[in-house]
Design a protein around this motif. Structure first.
Motif, PDB file in Angstrom:
ATOM      1  N   GLY A 118      18.785 -15.401  22.375  1.00 17.27           N
ATOM      2  CA  GLY A 118      17.406 -15.890  22.558  1.00 17.27           C
ATOM      3  C   GLY A 118      17.011 -16.381  21.049  1.00 17.27           C
ATOM      4  O   GLY A 118      17.733 -16.376  20.090  1.00 17.27           O
ATOM      5  N   LYS A 126      11.941 -17.343  24.269  1.00 13.76           N
ATOM      6  CA  LYS A 126      11.503 -16.523  25.400  1.00 13.76           C
ATOM      7  C   LYS A 126      11.958 -15.109  24.710  1.00 13.76           C
ATOM      8  O   LYS A 126      12.779 -14.980  24.107  1.00 13.76           O
ATOM      9  N   VAL A 169      13.390 -11.280  24.389  1.00 16.29           N
ATOM     10  CA  VAL A 169      14.459 -10.949  24.754  1.00 16.29           C
ATOM     11  C   VAL A 169      14.411  -9.869  25.861  1.00 16.29           C
ATOM     12  O   VAL A 169      13.357  -9.321  26.144  1.00 16.29           O
ATOM     13  N   ASP A 189      13.389 -14.948  14.514  1.00 19.78           N
ATOM     14  CA  ASP A 189      13.767 -15.254  15.814  1.00 19.78           C
ATOM     15  C   ASP A 189      12.633 -15.057  16.798  1.00 19.78           C
ATOM     16  O   ASP A 189      12.072 -13.734  17.018  1.00 19.78           O
ATOM     17  N   SER A 211      12.181 -14.958  19.953  1.00 24.66           N
ATOM     18  CA  SER A 211      12.184 -14.156  21.068  1.00 24.66           C
ATOM     19  C   SER A 211      11.917 -12.522  20.858  1.00 24.66           C
ATOM     20  O   SER A 211      11.640 -12.177  21.884  1.00 24.66           O
TER      21      SER A 211
END
Length: 251
Positions: free
Chosen positions: A57, A62, A64, A212, A214
């Motif tokens: 991800g 989106k 995780v 990140d 996600s």
């Protein structure tokens, strides 16, 4: 998750089979396993040789799948908590010392809080007679890095000790600070890559976010839950970014 590509059917089948087979503080805040420099001295470091990116991800932003922190609440509950948090200015650092937040404390079976989190957050973790992690695999939520050497991990306080001090913890007694610094019940402690932890330092979400994206849904819910549980304040900018993070959660 990696981006999909159009490929011939035979190649796609092989690709799928292969994929399944593979299936943040001031300078005075430094401490073993949680060595955060101040925001002015911090800077993201390159991942260590023992760390590598794991495609789970981030590229598409989106969230995780599944929560990796204890005590997490739904996004609806987090929104309610956030709305109820008191908005106030950034408090003074006068009188602050990391030593006023006693940690890491004994958690039984020769394990302290740090070692307990390392065991909890890893996969296939083995420990020696002194509860030190000998092997295992950890996925760093903030940057999507996979770590295979526990020595390359830091234990992050979701709401950093210095950030807590500036938002209400200065008025706490020693017992309350000790509880906060060693909280295994709420989403306050997590094992992450040392580079991500030190990049974060003592910054609040308006100044630092996980690279990140996600992770933003979990990060926003966790931060909000901890501040709500301990009655800490937020700034207007902090609240706005937490709202943005919660907006990344799947409905």
């Amino acid at each position: 998750m990696g981006r999909q590509m159009r490929v011939p059917g035979g190649i796609l089948a092989v690709t799928v089979l292969l994929a399944l087979a593979g299936c943040s503080q001031p300078a005075s805040d430094r401490a073993a396993g949680d060595g955060k420099p101040s925001a002015s001295a911090s800077g993201a470091k390159s991942p260590s040789p023992s760390a590598s990116k794991k495609g789970s991800g981030g590229d598409d932003g989106k969230p995780v799948t599944g929560d990796v922190l204890p005590g997490m609440v739904t996004v609806q509950v987090a929104r309610t908590q956030l709305a109820a948090l008191k908005v106030g200015p950034v408090g003074s650092m006068s009188g602050y010392s990391r030593d006023k937040f006693t940690h890491w404390i004994d958690q039984g079976s020769k394990c302290d809080t740090r070692e307990t989190v390392i065991k909890r957050d890893g996969k296939d973790v083995t420990v020696n007679a002194d509860c030190k992690a000998a092997s295992g695999t950890w996925r760093s939520l903030y940057d999507g890095v996979t770590v295979t050497d526990a020595g390359k991990l830091d234990i992050d306080h979701m709401v950093p000790l210095a950030a807590a001090w500036r938002s209400g913890a200065a008025a706490w007694d020693a017992q309350r600070r000790k509880e906060f610094a060693n909280d295994l019940v709420r989403p306050q402690l997590i094992a992450v890559s040392a580079s991500a932890n030190r990049s974060k330092g003592d910054q609040t979400p308006d100044s630092w976010q996980p690279t990140d994206k996600s992770a933003w849904c979990q990060y926003g819910r966790a931060w909000t839950t901890v501040k709500s549980a301990y009655g800490l304040t937020v700034t207007e900018a902090e609240k706005q970014m937490l709202t943005t993070m919660l907006d990344t959660c799947a409905s």
